[in-house]
Motif scaffolding. Structure first.
Motif, mmCIF file in Angstrom:
data_model
loop_
_atom_site.group_PDB
_atom_site.id
_atom_site.type_symbol
_atom_site.label_atom_id
_atom_site.label_comp_id
_atom_site.label_asym_id
_atom_site.label_seq_id
_atom_site.Cartn_x
_atom_site.Cartn_y
_atom_site.Cartn_z
ATOM 1 N N SER A 121 0.833 -1.211 0.000
ATOM 2 C CA SER A 121 0.000 0.000 0.000
ATOM 3 C C SER A 121 0.865 1.257 0.000
ATOM 4 N N LEU A 125 0.517 3.869 -2.951
ATOM 5 C CA LEU A 125 -0.078 5.166 -2.589
ATOM 6 C C LEU A 125 0.909 6.325 -2.738
ATOM 7 N N TRP A 126 2.180 6.092 -2.415
ATOM 8 C CA TRP A 126 3.117 7.220 -2.335
ATOM 9 C C TRP A 126 4.403 7.070 -3.148
ATOM 10 N N PRO A 129 2.490 5.368 -7.557
ATOM 11 C CA PRO A 129 1.034 5.354 -7.781
ATOM 12 C C PRO A 129 0.649 4.899 -9.181
ATOM 13 N N ASP A 133 -4.003 2.230 -9.012
ATOM 14 C CA ASP A 133 -4.721 3.301 -8.321
ATOM 15 C C ASP A 133 -5.556 2.696 -7.191
ATOM 16 N N ILE A 134 -5.056 2.834 -5.960
ATOM 17 C CA ILE A 134 -5.797 2.343 -4.802
ATOM 18 C C ILE A 134 -6.048 3.506 -3.849
ATOM 19 N N SER A 135 -6.942 3.301 -2.898
ATOM 20 C CA SER A 135 -7.234 4.318 -1.891
ATOM 21 C C SER A 135 -6.798 3.826 -0.520
ATOM 22 N N VAL A 136 -6.653 4.771 0.396
ATOM 23 C CA VAL A 136 -6.320 4.401 1.775
ATOM 24 C C VAL A 136 -7.419 3.520 2.361
ATOM 25 N N GLY A 137 -8.675 3.844 2.038
ATOM 26 C CA GLY A 137 -9.785 3.036 2.536
ATOM 27 C C GLY A 137 -9.696 1.598 2.073
ATOM 28 N N GLU A 138 -9.360 1.393 0.800
ATOM 29 C CA GLU A 138 -9.209 0.031 0.297
ATOM 30 C C GLU A 138 -8.081 -0.690 1.015
ATOM 31 N N GLN A 147 -11.704 -8.452 2.334
ATOM 32 C CA GLN A 147 -12.113 -7.451 1.351
ATOM 33 C C GLN A 147 -13.031 -8.012 0.273
ATOM 34 N N VAL A 155 -5.729 -5.061 -2.761
ATOM 35 C CA VAL A 155 -4.581 -4.197 -3.021
ATOM 36 C C VAL A 155 -3.643 -4.887 -4.003
#
Length: 388
Positions: A121, A125-126, A129, A133-138, A147, A155
């Motif tokens: 992650s 994320l950082w 990217p 394309d993932i989100s912190v919530g995922e 999940q 992820v």
């Protein structure tokens, strides 16, 4: 994936005996450690050198035409893992109680998984990217390992096997609660895969198919039957049931993997080879556990087996990231070797944490579960803390 191949402290049972009483432990199956590691490497090479990605600047199969037509069959490694899991989890569960089985499985699965989810992650994320394309919530939902049940993306796509494993573990916990006996095991391995197949063929409600692990039930059941014969010796009925499960596994796997490999690579696999290798998953486990190879004294294979789970969890996106950074600047074989090396080094680091954290987590979980049931730890639970 997350199986432990060290037999728990127990003696081979005889029909009609009290299966809750453990005794001495048989030798470790070092050959299975080696098999698991080779299977994990096959997945790694398949993902780097054959499965579609943009990191090479071209289709990986075009970049590696020499090995692509062979490494595509690494796609069957999860099926092999499921056979091994059926064997190993029954080995862990037979003669145990629910707190021990639940604690041992959760402590085995989650520490390495959490590290891998967090590391991947952070990368996506950082650091990179562009990889996905993932989100912190995922990412946070992925930490639960549930999940897929919440219809949240993985992820890392390789996590799909863990949802499959979790469902099998849930069935095993129910089986342990009911009580494992030879007769019940034979009925279970005869009926479960057939019902799962009917649910699949008749397109019954999805919740039923999910609970029955429709596509992979034959692999788990076949592994369980192989453990029964490893434990008690060859017998006609278990072998007939193994043959039935092999037939169901081949029936399900060939069309599914033909579509999957054709879609995800530039190659078209041979249905005959897919069928032979699917059956080979069962044959390999049988040969390595029921011939002289079960006594293979190569203890150096044990750490390789221990690397299998973290290697599987961490390799995909971190390897692709390194390939993306190097592919335009170095020889393709050097880049491939560097990606594999990075995955192995990261897996080794995760294992160093896991082997310190997992035993403590298992003891704490088992104490907590027994306290909730008002029971003291059993002798089998205490002995089991010595194995991973």
């Amino acid at each position: 994936m997350a199986t432990t191949l060290r037999p728990e402290t127990q003696a081979p049972a005889r029909v009609g005996t009290d299966l809750s009483v453990p005794a001495s432990s048989p030798p470790r199956l070092y050959a299975i450690d080696g098999l698991r590691f080779v299977a994990a490497l096959a997945v790694v090479v398949y993902h780097y050198a054959a499965r579609w990605s943009q990191v090479w600047g071209d289709e990986p199969g075009v970049v590696f035409p020499e090995i692509g037509p062979v490494v595509i069959y690494g796609v069957l490694a999860p099926e092999l893992f499921f056979v091994v899991s059926g064997f190993a989890i029954l080995m862990t569960a037979w003669g145990r109680d629910v707190p021990h089985v639940v604690a041992s499985r959760l402590a085995r699965l989650y520490p390495s998984y959490w590290i891998a989810v967090i590391a991947t992650s952070v990368l996506l994320l950082w650091i990179w990217p562009a990889g996905k394309d993932i989100s912190v919530g995922e990412a946070l939902v992925n930490l639960t390992m549930l999940q897929e049940a919440f219809d949240v993306r993985h992820v890392d796509g390789v996590y799909w096997t863990l949802w499959t494993e979790l469902r099998f573990y849930a069935l095993m916990v129910i089986f342990v609660a009911v009580g494992i006996t030879r007769k019940r095991l034979l009925w279970f391995c005869a009926v479960w895969p057939v019902v799962a197949q009917l649910a699949r063929e008749l397109a019954l409600p999805e919740v039923m198919r999910v609970m029955l692990i429709e596509q992979y039930a034959p692999f788990f059941a076949g592994g369980m039957l192989l453990y029964l014969m490893y434990r008690e010796g060859h017998a006609r009925l278990p072998w007939l049931l193994v043959a039935m499960n092999v037939a169901l596994a081949v029936r399900n796997t060939i069309p599914w993997q033909m579509e999957s490999v054709t879609t995800n690579t530039v190659f078209t696999p041979s249905p005959v080879v897919l069928g032979v290798l699917t059956a080979g998953c069962f044959v390999l486990v049988a040969v390595l556990t029921m011939t002289r190879l079960q006594r293979l004294p190569w203890a150096w294979l044990m750490p390789l087996g221990a690397l299998t789970y973290p290697l599987y969890l961490i390799h995909e996106f971190w390897g692709w990231w390194l390939i993306d950074q190097l592919s335009g600047h170095a020889n393709r074989w050097v880049v491939l070797g560097a990606a594999i090396t990075l995955a192995l080094v990261m897996a080794w680091g995760i294992w160093q944490v896991e082997k310190r954290v997992s035993p403590r987590a298992r003891r704490w979980l088992e104490r907590t579960l027994r306290r909730g049931r008002g029971r003291a730890p059993s002798p089998s639970g205490q002995a089991a803390t010595k194995t991973a």
